[in-house]
Design a protein around this motif. Structure first.
Motif, PDB file in Angstrom:
ATOM      1  N   ARG A 119      47.261  40.992   6.982  1.00 25.34           N
ATOM      2  CA  ARG A 119      47.197  40.086   5.836  1.00 25.34           C
ATOM      3  C   ARG A 119      45.765  39.618   5.630  1.00 25.34           C
ATOM      4  N   SER A 120      45.499  39.079   4.463  1.00 25.75           N
ATOM      5  CA  SER A 120      44.190  38.478   4.190  1.00 25.75           C
ATOM      6  C   SER A 120      44.398  36.994   3.964  1.00 25.75           C
ATOM      7  N   TRP A 121      44.047  36.192   4.979  1.00 27.48           N
ATOM      8  CA  TRP A 121      44.246  34.751   4.865  1.00 27.48           C
ATOM      9  C   TRP A 121      43.470  34.182   3.676  1.00 27.48           C
ATOM     10  N   ARG A 122      42.241  34.656   3.484  1.00 25.25           N
ATOM     11  CA  ARG A 122      41.422  34.150   2.383  1.00 25.25           C
ATOM     12  C   ARG A 122      42.092  34.390   1.029  1.00 25.25           C
ATOM     13  N   ALA A 123      42.639  35.584   0.860  1.00 24.26           N
ATOM     14  CA  ALA A 123      43.299  35.910  -0.409  1.00 24.26           C
ATOM     15  C   ALA A 123      44.573  35.100  -0.584  1.00 24.26           C
ATOM     16  N   LEU A 124      45.327  34.947   0.486  1.00 22.53           N
ATOM     17  CA  LEU A 124      46.568  34.183   0.432  1.00 22.53           C
ATOM     18  C   LEU A 124      46.283  32.725   0.073  1.00 22.53           C
ATOM     19  N   TYR A 125      45.267  32.158   0.692  1.00 20.09           N
ATOM     20  CA  TYR A 125      44.933  30.761   0.442  1.00 20.09           C
ATOM     21  C   TYR A 125      44.396  30.578  -0.974  1.00 20.09           C
ATOM     22  N   SER A 126      43.604  31.552  -1.430  1.00 19.38           N
ATOM     23  CA  SER A 126      43.071  31.498  -2.791  1.00 19.38           C
ATOM     24  C   SER A 126      44.195  31.541  -3.825  1.00 19.38           C
ATOM     25  N   ASP A 127      45.154  32.424  -3.616  1.00 12.87           N
ATOM     26  CA  ASP A 127      46.295  32.529  -4.536  1.00 12.87           C
ATOM     27  C   ASP A 127      47.094  31.229  -4.554  1.00 12.87           C
ATOM     28  N   TYR A 128      47.243  30.632  -3.386  1.00 13.02           N
ATOM     29  CA  TYR A 128      48.009  29.390  -3.272  1.00 13.02           C
ATOM     30  C   TYR A 128      47.313  28.254  -4.037  1.00 13.02           C
ATOM     31  N   THR A 129      45.994  28.123  -3.850  1.00 15.25           N
ATOM     32  CA  THR A 129      45.275  27.045  -4.530  1.00 15.25           C
ATOM     33  C   THR A 129      45.290  27.246  -6.048  1.00 15.25           C
ATOM     34  N   LYS A 130      45.207  28.496  -6.491  1.00  8.10           N
ATOM     35  CA  LYS A 130      45.284  28.773  -7.932  1.00  8.10           C
ATOM     36  C   LYS A 130      46.651  28.374  -8.478  1.00  8.10           C
ATOM     37  N   TYR A 156      51.896  26.536   6.126  1.00  7.02           N
ATOM     38  CA  TYR A 156      51.790  27.996   6.264  1.00  7.02           C
ATOM     39  C   TYR A 156      52.903  28.704   5.493  1.00  7.02           C
ATOM     40  N   LYS A 157      54.091  28.160   5.543  1.00  4.49           N
ATOM     41  CA  LYS A 157      55.211  28.771   4.828  1.00  4.49           C
ATOM     42  C   LYS A 157      55.002  28.708   3.312  1.00  4.49           C
ATOM     43  N   ALA A 158      54.364  27.651   2.853  1.00  8.42           N
ATOM     44  CA  ALA A 158      54.098  27.522   1.420  1.00  8.42           C
ATOM     45  C   ALA A 158      53.024  28.508   0.968  1.00  8.42           C
ATOM     46  N   ILE A 159      52.062  28.753   1.836  1.00  9.81           N
ATOM     47  CA  ILE A 159      50.963  29.665   1.496  1.00  9.81           C
ATOM     48  C   ILE A 159      51.369  31.124   1.673  1.00  9.81           C
ATOM     49  N   VAL A 160      52.070  31.402   2.766  1.00  5.14           N
ATOM     50  CA  VAL A 160      52.533  32.777   3.039  1.00  5.14           C
ATOM     51  C   VAL A 160      54.039  32.791   2.795  1.00  5.14           C
ATOM     52  N   THR A 161      54.422  33.024   1.569  1.00  7.92           N
ATOM     53  CA  THR A 161      55.830  32.879   1.176  1.00  7.92           C
ATOM     54  C   THR A 161      56.761  33.912   1.820  1.00  7.92           C
ATOM     55  N   ASP A 162      56.200  35.037   2.262  1.00  7.49           N
ATOM     56  CA  ASP A 162      57.030  36.062   2.897  1.00  7.49           C
ATOM     57  C   ASP A 162      56.747  36.157   4.394  1.00  7.49           C
ATOM     58  N   LEU A 163      56.425  35.029   4.994  1.00  6.31           N
ATOM     59  CA  LEU A 163      56.144  34.975   6.425  1.00  6.31           C
ATOM     60  C   LEU A 163      57.334  35.531   7.208  1.00  6.31           C
ATOM     61  N   THR A 164      57.090  36.473   8.110  1.00  8.31           N
ATOM     62  CA  THR A 164      58.177  37.061   8.885  1.00  8.31           C
ATOM     63  C   THR A 164      58.556  36.147  10.038  1.00  8.31           C
ATOM     64  N   ALA A 165      59.718  36.404  10.624  1.00  9.68           N
ATOM     65  CA  ALA A 165      60.184  35.606  11.757  1.00  9.68           C
ATOM     66  C   ALA A 165      59.210  35.721  12.923  1.00  9.68           C
TER      67      ALA A 165
END
Length: 225
Positions: free
Chosen positions: A203-214, A148-157
């Motif tokens: 947030r948009s999980w789908r968009a975050l995951y898509s950006d990560y896979t790209k 999750y931290k790798a996918i959402v790089t600005d994950l809040t506390a």
């Protein structure tokens, strides 16, 4: 002098590689016979705590071994075939064998889980209890949180704390299932909750995951050049 039941348990134990002392503990628990492979794993889990109290370590070993045996026995006595075919009421998909096995195993008496947790908490700190639960689930909480931290790089506390809470719930539930496929399926339930939480938090999980896979694909392509 041993009675006939105890003699039988001792013979079975010798064949499975279980010590007489272990069989005595099993006999005291409604004639539960702890298989040799389960005892080895329970000993490994207890040893991981590196306790300086041999009696406490043995109690943890026993609690874990009994729990594992009850989970295994329930699983073996309630195969997927005991659950009628049907559909998942959420997705509408036909129940898979894995779905049916999870349904069958989820019907195990809640007391089995309660005995494990009470036995662990009686002797261990919260951190030590987590170590045992992590052994059951091969460290899936830390591994999944890192994802999750790798996918959402600005994950809040606050977001991290909420997601970690979901994953810890998954871990505690998962210890009552026998196979890693089942454990992974239980984690998927709570990962879905975590992703829904992110969506509800703007947030948009789908968009975050898509950006990560790209990003991962681009990094792999760059290494090949």
């Amino acid at each position: 002098m041993m009675n006939k039941t105890t003699k039988f348990l001792v013979i079975c134990g010798m064949m499975a590689g279980i010590s007489f002392s272990s069989l005595n503990r099993a006999h005291a628990q409604n004639d539960i016979v702890i298989p040799g492979d389960v005892l080895v794993k329970a000993t490994e889990y207890a040893t991981a705590l590196k306790l300086d109290d041999a009696a406490k370590s043995k109690r943890i070993e026993t609690v874990v071994a009994i729990h594992m045996t009850k989970v295994k026995d329930w699983h073996n006595d309630h195969p997927a075939t005991t659950v009628p075919s049907g559909i998942n009421p959420v997705t509408g998909n036909k129940l898979s064998d894995l779905d049916k096995q999870i349904i069958a195993d989820s019907a195990m008496p809640a007391s089995v889980h309660q005995e494990l947790m009470e036995g662990l908490r009686k002797d261990l700190s919260p951190e030590q209890v987590e170590t045992i639960l992590d052994k059951y689930t091969i460290g899936k909480v830390a591994f999944t949180m890192a994802g999750y931290k790798a996918i959402v790089t600005d994950l809040t506390a606050a977001e991290e704390a909420k997601i970690l809470g979901f994953l810890k719930e998954a871990r505690e539930m998962a210890v009552d299932y026998k196979s890693m496929k089942q454990i992974s399926a239980i984690f998927e339930i709570y990962k879905t909750k975590a992703e829904q939480f992110l969506n509800n938090n703007g947030r948009s999980w789908r968009a975050l995951y898509s950006d990560y896979t790209k990003k991962i694909k681009a990094e792999k392509a760059a290494k090949k050049q």
